[in-house]
Each structure stands twice: as C-alpha cells, then as structure tokens.
Design a protein around this motif. Sequence first.
Motif, PDB file in Angstrom:
ATOM      1  N   PRO A 159      38.753   5.687 -27.713  1.00  0.00           N
ATOM      2  CA  PRO A 159      38.487   6.864 -26.874  1.00  0.00           C
ATOM      3  C   PRO A 159      38.725   8.165 -27.626  1.00  0.00           C
ATOM      4  CG  PRO A 159      39.970   5.340 -25.772  1.00  0.00           C
ATOM      5  CD  PRO A 159      39.840   4.870 -27.184  1.00  0.00           C
ATOM      6  N   THR A 160      37.992   9.162 -27.203  1.00  0.00           N
ATOM      7  CA  THR A 160      38.110  10.479 -27.809  1.00  0.00           C
ATOM      8  C   THR A 160      38.619  11.447 -26.759  1.00  0.00           C
ATOM      9  OG1 THR A 160      36.171   9.944 -29.112  1.00  0.00           O
ATOM     10  CG2 THR A 160      36.814  12.270 -29.029  1.00  0.00           C
ATOM     11  N   THR A 161      39.372  12.437 -27.176  1.00  0.00           N
ATOM     12  CA  THR A 161      39.794  13.478 -26.236  1.00  0.00           C
ATOM     13  C   THR A 161      38.973  14.731 -26.510  1.00  0.00           C
ATOM     14  OG1 THR A 161      42.006  12.582 -26.172  1.00  0.00           O
ATOM     15  CG2 THR A 161      41.713  14.852 -25.404  1.00  0.00           C
ATOM     16  N   LEU A 162      38.310  15.213 -25.451  1.00  0.00           N
ATOM     17  CA  LEU A 162      37.516  16.435 -25.573  1.00  0.00           C
ATOM     18  C   LEU A 162      38.274  17.559 -24.888  1.00  0.00           C
ATOM     19  CD1 LEU A 162      34.049  14.972 -24.486  1.00  0.00           C
ATOM     20  CD2 LEU A 162      34.845  15.337 -26.818  1.00  0.00           C
ATOM     21  N   THR A 163      38.299  18.686 -25.491  1.00  0.00           N
ATOM     22  CA  THR A 163      39.001  19.821 -24.889  1.00  0.00           C
ATOM     23  C   THR A 163      37.982  20.777 -24.294  1.00  0.00           C
ATOM     24  OG1 THR A 163      40.643  19.582 -26.617  1.00  0.00           O
ATOM     25  CG2 THR A 163      40.711  21.615 -25.325  1.00  0.00           C
ATOM     26  N   ALA A 164      38.323  21.318 -23.124  1.00  0.00           N
ATOM     27  CA  ALA A 164      37.407  22.240 -22.468  1.00  0.00           C
ATOM     28  C   ALA A 164      38.184  23.359 -21.816  1.00  0.00           C
ATOM     29  CB  ALA A 164      36.587  21.502 -21.423  1.00  0.00           C
ATOM     30  N   THR A 165      37.490  24.460 -21.565  1.00  0.00           N
ATOM     31  CA  THR A 165      38.111  25.609 -20.906  1.00  0.00           C
ATOM     32  C   THR A 165      37.486  25.776 -19.524  1.00  0.00           C
ATOM     33  OG1 THR A 165      38.282  26.622 -23.065  1.00  0.00           O
ATOM     34  CG2 THR A 165      38.625  28.060 -21.153  1.00  0.00           C
ATOM     35  N   ILE A 166      38.349  25.974 -18.543  1.00  0.00           N
ATOM     36  CA  ILE A 166      37.855  26.158 -17.165  1.00  0.00           C
ATOM     37  C   ILE A 166      37.406  27.604 -17.004  1.00  0.00           C
ATOM     38  CG2 ILE A 166      38.507  26.133 -14.723  1.00  0.00           C
ATOM     39  CD1 ILE A 166      40.705  24.099 -15.555  1.00  0.00           C
ATOM     40  N   VAL A 167      36.132  27.776 -16.585  1.00  0.00           N
ATOM     41  CA  VAL A 167      35.665  29.144 -16.344  1.00  0.00           C
ATOM     42  C   VAL A 167      35.452  29.415 -14.857  1.00  0.00           C
ATOM     43  CG1 VAL A 167      34.586  29.382 -18.604  1.00  0.00           C
ATOM     44  CG2 VAL A 167      33.226  28.555 -16.654  1.00  0.00           C
ATOM     45  N   GLY A 168      35.451  28.356 -14.065  1.00  0.00           N
ATOM     46  CA  GLY A 168      35.237  28.596 -12.638  1.00  0.00           C
ATOM     47  C   GLY A 168      35.672  27.409 -11.797  1.00  0.00           C
ATOM     48  N   ILE A 169      35.945  27.691 -10.530  1.00  0.00           N
ATOM     49  CA  ILE A 169      36.292  26.641  -9.574  1.00  0.00           C
ATOM     50  C   ILE A 169      35.220  26.668  -8.480  1.00  0.00           C
ATOM     51  CG2 ILE A 169      37.919  25.896  -7.793  1.00  0.00           C
ATOM     52  CD1 ILE A 169      39.300  27.688 -10.739  1.00  0.00           C
ATOM     53  N   VAL A 170      34.570  25.510  -8.271  1.00  0.00           N
ATOM     54  CA  VAL A 170      33.477  25.451  -7.301  1.00  0.00           C
ATOM     55  C   VAL A 170      33.896  24.630  -6.086  1.00  0.00           C
ATOM     56  CG1 VAL A 170      31.776  25.584  -9.152  1.00  0.00           C
ATOM     57  CG2 VAL A 170      32.380  23.361  -8.205  1.00  0.00           C
ATOM     58  N   ASP A 171      33.187  24.878  -5.015  1.00  0.00           N
ATOM     59  CA  ASP A 171      33.365  24.062  -3.815  1.00  0.00           C
ATOM     60  C   ASP A 171      32.633  22.749  -4.065  1.00  0.00           C
ATOM     61  OD1 ASP A 171      33.457  22.921  -1.370  1.00  0.00           O
ATOM     62  OD2 ASP A 171      32.190  24.404  -0.359  1.00  0.00           O
ATOM     63  N   GLY A 172      33.397  21.673  -4.200  1.00  0.00           N
ATOM     64  CA  GLY A 172      32.809  20.415  -4.638  1.00  0.00           C
ATOM     65  C   GLY A 172      32.060  19.650  -3.571  1.00  0.00           C
ATOM     66  N   GLY A 173      32.233  20.040  -2.325  1.00  0.00           N
ATOM     67  CA  GLY A 173      31.592  19.287  -1.248  1.00  0.00           C
ATOM     68  C   GLY A 173      32.080  17.861  -1.238  1.00  0.00           C
ATOM     69  N   ASP A 174      31.150  16.927  -1.132  1.00  0.00           N
ATOM     70  CA  ASP A 174      31.564  15.524  -1.049  1.00  0.00           C
ATOM     71  C   ASP A 174      31.692  14.881  -2.427  1.00  0.00           C
ATOM     72  OD1 ASP A 174      28.920  15.715  -1.572  1.00  0.00           O
ATOM     73  OD2 ASP A 174      28.277  14.129  -0.192  1.00  0.00           O
ATOM     74  N   ARG A 175      31.436  15.670  -3.480  1.00  0.00           N
ATOM     75  CA  ARG A 175      31.578  15.090  -4.819  1.00  0.00           C
ATOM     76  C   ARG A 175      32.708  15.817  -5.556  1.00  0.00           C
ATOM     77  NH1 ARG A 175      26.109  15.066  -7.750  1.00  0.00           N
ATOM     78  NH2 ARG A 175      25.917  17.065  -6.712  1.00  0.00           N
ATOM     79  N   GLY A 176      33.899  15.449  -5.182  1.00  0.00           N
ATOM     80  CA  GLY A 176      35.065  16.167  -5.682  1.00  0.00           C
ATOM     81  C   GLY A 176      35.417  15.844  -7.120  1.00  0.00           C
ATOM     82  N   GLU A 177      35.171  14.589  -7.553  1.00  0.00           N
ATOM     83  CA  GLU A 177      35.628  14.183  -8.888  1.00  0.00           C
ATOM     84  C   GLU A 177      34.547  14.444  -9.918  1.00  0.00           C
ATOM     85  OE1 GLU A 177      36.809  10.123  -8.093  1.00  0.00           O
ATOM     86  OE2 GLU A 177      38.842  10.768  -7.610  1.00  0.00           O
ATOM     87  N   THR A 178      34.060  15.683  -9.910  1.00  0.00           N
ATOM     88  CA  THR A 178      32.973  16.040 -10.801  1.00  0.00           C
ATOM     89  C   THR A 178      33.355  17.288 -11.600  1.00  0.00           C
ATOM     90  OG1 THR A 178      31.430  15.203  -9.186  1.00  0.00           O
ATOM     91  CG2 THR A 178      30.520  16.608 -10.902  1.00  0.00           C
ATOM     92  N   VAL A 179      32.945  17.268 -12.848  1.00  0.00           N
ATOM     93  CA  VAL A 179      33.119  18.444 -13.691  1.00  0.00           C
ATOM     94  C   VAL A 179      31.729  18.897 -14.101  1.00  0.00           C
ATOM     95  CG1 VAL A 179      33.769  19.074 -16.043  1.00  0.00           C
ATOM     96  CG2 VAL A 179      35.455  18.022 -14.538  1.00  0.00           C
ATOM     97  N   ARG A 180      31.491  20.209 -14.074  1.00  0.00           N
ATOM     98  CA  ARG A 180      30.175  20.718 -14.465  1.00  0.00           C
ATOM     99  C   ARG A 180      30.273  21.363 -15.843  1.00  0.00           C
ATOM    100  NH1 ARG A 180      30.756  20.636  -9.174  1.00  0.00           N
ATOM    101  NH2 ARG A 180      28.977  20.200  -7.845  1.00  0.00           N
ATOM    102  N   ALA A 181      29.226  21.122 -16.632  1.00  0.00           N
ATOM    103  CA  ALA A 181      29.259  21.596 -18.019  1.00  0.00           C
ATOM    104  C   ALA A 181      27.843  21.963 -18.446  1.00  0.00           C
ATOM    105  CB  ALA A 181      29.817  20.490 -18.918  1.00  0.00           C
ATOM    106  N   PRO A 182      27.685  22.731 -19.540  1.00  0.00           N
ATOM    107  CA  PRO A 182      26.328  23.072 -19.996  1.00  0.00           C
ATOM    108  C   PRO A 182      25.546  21.804 -20.337  1.00  0.00           C
ATOM    109  CG  PRO A 182      27.937  24.445 -21.078  1.00  0.00           C
ATOM    110  CD  PRO A 182      28.702  23.396 -20.338  1.00  0.00           C
ATOM    111  N   LEU A 183      24.219  21.885 -20.095  1.00  0.00           N
ATOM    112  CA  LEU A 183      23.343  20.730 -20.276  1.00  0.00           C
ATOM    113  C   LEU A 183      23.429  20.146 -21.684  1.00  0.00           C
ATOM    114  CD1 LEU A 183      20.877  19.155 -18.894  1.00  0.00           C
ATOM    115  CD2 LEU A 183      19.447  20.705 -20.211  1.00  0.00           C
ATOM    116  N   ALA A 184      23.414  21.048 -22.679  1.00  0.00           N
ATOM    117  CA  ALA A 184      23.370  20.579 -24.069  1.00  0.00           C
ATOM    118  C   ALA A 184      24.616  19.771 -24.416  1.00  0.00           C
ATOM    119  CB  ALA A 184      23.229  21.779 -25.004  1.00  0.00           C
ATOM    120  N   TRP A 185      25.744  20.202 -23.879  1.00  0.00           N
ATOM    121  CA  TRP A 185      26.992  19.513 -24.198  1.00  0.00           C
ATOM    122  C   TRP A 185      26.999  18.099 -23.587  1.00  0.00           C
ATOM    123  CZ3 TRP A 185      32.574  20.495 -22.105  1.00  0.00           C
ATOM    124  CH2 TRP A 185      33.499  19.879 -22.970  1.00  0.00           C
ATOM    125  N   VAL A 186      26.525  18.012 -22.321  1.00  0.00           N
ATOM    126  CA  VAL A 186      26.499  16.692 -21.684  1.00  0.00           C
ATOM    127  C   VAL A 186      25.517  15.774 -22.411  1.00  0.00           C
ATOM    128  CG1 VAL A 186      26.147  15.453 -19.510  1.00  0.00           C
ATOM    129  CG2 VAL A 186      27.132  17.748 -19.476  1.00  0.00           C
TER     130      VAL A 186
END
Lengths: 480, 228
Positions: free
Chosen positions: A219-246
Amino acid sequence: MKFTDIIIQALKNLKRQKLRSALTIFAVMIGATSVTIMLALVTGAQSFFVSQFSANGTLQQIAISSQTDLAKFDQGNNGGGSCDSCVKLTDALVTKIKAVPHVIGVARRVSGGSLESVTYNGTKLRLQQVEGYDANGILTNTMLAGRDIAEADKDGVITITSDYADKWGFKGHYSDLLNKPVQMLTRNGYSGVGATIALPPQQGPDGGGGGNDPQQQPPTTLTATIVGIVDGGDRGETVRAPLAWVNGMNTQRMYQMTDADRKAQDAANRACQNNHTPCQPGQPKMTLVSQDFLTQNGYNGFTAKVDDVKNAATTTAAIKKLGVGAADAQSLIKQQLQIFNIISLVLGGIGGIALLVAAIGVVNTMVMAILERTREIGVLRACGATRATIRSLFTIEASALGFLGGAAGVAAGYGLTLVANRIINAQLGGSGLAAHNIITLPLWLIASVIGIATLIGMLAGLYPAFRASRLNPIDALRYE
Amino acid sequence: MPQPALIELKSVSKDYTIGDETLHALANVSLSIKPGEFIAITGPSGSGKSTLANIIGGLDKPDSGSVEVEGADLAKAGDRQLSVYRNKHIGFVFQAFNLQPTYTALENVMLPLVLAGAGGKERKARAQECLNDVGLADRMSHRPTQLSGGQRQRVSIARALANKPSIIIADEPTGNLDSAKGREIMTLLAGLNKQGITLIIITHDMEVAKQASRVLSIHDGAVKEGRS
C-alpha cells in the motif's frame, strides 16, 4: 323552487338530525383526511425534491451512464465500464454529446476505488471512493466550508464530506479543517500515481521476460490538502478530487519487457548458444509500462448541462440516441419519490376504503331521512313540488354531508401536516439541512378533496333521492 | 247563458288493486263544477271520495277518461305540469293538518311560495297576509306544537291560500276538531268560498255537508247528485 332555497332547505334538514348528520360527516371526514395527507405528502415531497435539485442546478443536469438499461442505471454509473450491455464512455463521445442541441457543457466523472482509508491527525476513517470530475462548473456541490474543486487544482487537493469533518470533531467549525493535510492509504496492489514501483528481482539469463506482479505491490500513502467541506448527502464516505489525479490513481503501472527488448534478448541468447563461446547475454531490459484505466474502461459517467430546464427531457432523449444511458433529474426525482408513493398508496387505500364506507353511511342516513320524512314529502308534493325538486332536495342534502365532511377532513389534514412538518423539520435540521415545510396544502388540493367528497356525497344520495322522488304523494300523505 | 265549467270530468275511472281484489274507486264518473261552487263530497269510507278529490287536485291520475281544468287535461299532464297546477291553482287542507313540526306557522305558510320560487320579501309578506286572514296574526312564530288543533287547521288553510288558488280541496277538515272548533273552521272556509274560491270538501259530517251549495255522494265509485 330556487336553487338557493334548495340549499338552505337541505342544510336545515341536516340540522334537524344533528347527531346523525355529525356522525355521517365524521365518517366522510376520516376518508377526506387520509386523502388530504396522501396528496399533501406526495406533492410536498415532489416540490421539496424539485427545490433541492433546482437549488444546485441539478434540474439542468443530465446524468449519462455507460449502462443503457435504466433499471441498472446506478450500477453503470458507479461501476465503470465493466458490465454487460455497457458502452464505453470516451472523450470522442464527449464531443458528440457536446454537439447535441441545448447541451452547454459536459463534465466527465471517474471514481477511484483503490483507496482504503483517510486519516486526519491519527483518526483513520473508512473511504468508500474517490470521485474525480471536471471542475468546469457543471457538477457543483453544496459547500459547507471552503471551496469546491477548481480547474486549476493539481494532484493532492481534495474536498471531504461533512461526515468526515464531524467524525474528526469539527462539527460546527468546519473552516478550521481547511488547508489541513490528510493521509489516504491505498489498498494492496496499488500501482497508480504516487506509488513507487520497484524493478522486479534480477533473474537468471533464461528466466527473463516476467515483470512485477501487481498484487505484490505494498500500500501507498497519498497526502492531500482539504480545500473544502461539502454536504455529502447519502454518500458520506466519499472524497472529491481533480479528475486528472483520480485518473492517475486508477492507472496500473508495472515493469515489463517490451516486445522489441524480448526479441533482442532472445536473439542474444541464441547467438550465445550458436557460437559455443562463453557469452553474457546481459540482464533482461525492463520498462515501466502504464495501463490507463480510461483507455480500457472509459469514464464512469458524464454529466451534461442543458441551457434550460424545459429542454432537459428532449435533450435526454437525444443523448440516449447516441447509445448511452441518460437520465434527467426529473426521472431521478421519480425514483426518490418511491417511498412517498408507497406511503401515499397506503394512505390512499385507507382513504379510499374510508370514503367508500362513508358513502354507504350517507346512503343509510338518507334512506333513514326519507322514511322519517315520507309525510313531509307528501306535503311538499301536494304544495306543488315536482319530482325533480324532491330529487334535488335529497341530492343536495347528501352532497352537503360530503362537502362538510370534506371540509372537516381538509381542516384535520391541515392540522396533521402542521404537526408532521414540525417533526420533519426537526429531523432535517438535525442532519444539517435548512428547515423546510415539506408538506404543503396547495389551494387546488384543498379544492379537489372537498370536491371529491362532495361528489361522493352526491353520488351516494342519488339512489335515496330517486326513491324519494318516486314516492306516490297520496301514499306519502297517509304514511304514519 | 250557462256559466262555463271550471272542472269537467268525463268518464273518469280509477281502479285499485289490493291483493287479488280490484276496487273500483271511480267508475265512469262524469261531472262538471262551476267556478265559485261550494261542493261537499260525501259517502262511506272506501267509497272513492278521496280518489275523486285527489284526481281533481292533480295528486292522482285516472286510469281512463279526462279531467279538464280551465281547458287543460290533467289526465294527460306530466309531473311538472301537475305540480305547477297544484302549486298555483289548488290549496289542500288535510284532516291531520300535515304541518311541518319544525317550522313556525309563518314558515309553514311560506312553503308553497318557496316552491313557487317567490323572493324572500314577497313570500314573507304574502304568508303574513294569509295568516292575518285566518286570524293568526299573533301566532306567526309559533310552532305547530304550541298551537291548538283549531289554530293548526287555520295555519293549514293559510298555507292553502298562499298562492291565491282558484280551488281549495279540504279532506275532512273538521275531522280532528271538536264541534265548536269545527264550526269556526267551516265558517272560515265558507267565507273564502264567498270571496270566489271554489271549495270542495270531503266529509261524512252531515252538518258540514248542509252548508254546501251542492252535495255529491259516492257509492262504490258511482257519483250521485244530492244527499244519499
């Protein structure tokens, strides 16, 4: 006889038998109340979802999926291109969709499932998926703090849901989490961006040709910086990131021999054998090869935006013609409304049965009234009432029972919706949503419930009224 | 020159079937009634007196024959025509008064006016006038239960008068009253007859029949002039 006099007369007659009238009206009221709440709930929920969707522009969005079968729409939407009857969502398709009339933009979407957890300050939480999308303003999120992913964002920028923020103890002061680093741990076998791919162990001269076993990758550990907190609705265990990175996360990399290198190696080996001379063919030459997830499977989904909500349905149909699955928010709202539809069916059933029983009650009340008033009917006839007048008198009387029951039912329904709204508002408030009065009683609803109840009363009164009008006046006058 | 008839019955028959028995309530009755006549119809019970009165009053229709009132044949009239006829031309007075117990005297008298579609003010004024005429000006807001038998019958006469009928049909109007009250009622009815209203009274009280200008007696459906 004037119509107003008929109505006054009918109401007077109802007043004469207060208890019986009240009980019959009560029976109608129960049915009308159920029907009122049913309709209020359905329309209220509908307008609530519509307002929720229109608040963030979702009504203008069309979700495009590789899954053309709408029943499996969500499956295709989340699972990438790996299903039967699926179409690969490619950049070429994006160009075609953009060419469809009324489409003003398309956002591509990719989800990454290779991450296992996200950790802030030592608190490790489960991570369902990373969602990457074009930050071109087509897909928007309800921001609770900070900002959404922007086009200029590079690898290492994420927004998190309020679920995470809450669990990390930032409830109520989300902004304190902004610009804080988190660690995201990948699953075993991750070979995407950020992973260090080791050269495969050296092998003997003849054993060459293998490569890395991707499963062996730690496994690899990726580091990220939080820039915003969104209302997750029914999908709470989700992280959003730029398309290219994903995309980078979804890429599989490994050391392999290229075909040319393999041939050269084989040739060198053969030369050594033929020459019968001590020969060193050299180590197999390994190259780092990337397998792009996109080339293989396509995007997970697109979201197209139309210029106007009223064009959503036609544009959806046009996009479907390109051979992909497409659904506008209206059809998604329909799915969301299913639970309300079930509740309303139950209430509607109760209401329908109650109204049926009430109708029988009205028939009974009216038949009784005719028996009691037989002599009076005789007098009315002797004084010049036509059969039609007698019929109207009793029909109107029965309609009045329905009308009063319907009005009482709407009033009771209104009272119940006030209570229900309070409870729902409290629930929604608890989950961070602004308080809405979900259940509403529009004027058309009030009018139609009262109208239906009146109509049922009238229909129930038809037979008794007919009987009354057919009474022979001479017999009626003699009736004891 | 003989006065033209108000009511003209020609070969009127009416049968009733009770069980297996057929009762000839009226058998081939022909008679004519002139305007302003005071007629007493007598006969034993079941002889057909009420049937005759009901046919003249437009409450019943004959099986055969014609009933001409002012040129129109009631035997051929429909429900609407008959109803209008009862409302405008006939006033019924019943033995049992048949007042609406929940209404006041005034409301009872207003009933035919309401059915005729008269306006609120008009009907009240006319009803008050009628009650005044029968001597009940001070009892207008009383309910039937608060009135004596004689007063009740006066209310019922006022109701019969409401639409200024040309004919009043009274079926045993004194039957439920003591003789003193009965005489009062008969005086009242006779007075109305003097004002020009044709009066048809069904009775088996000879005292009552004596006051009439013409007596018709019925036996087994056959009508005879004069006392039987």
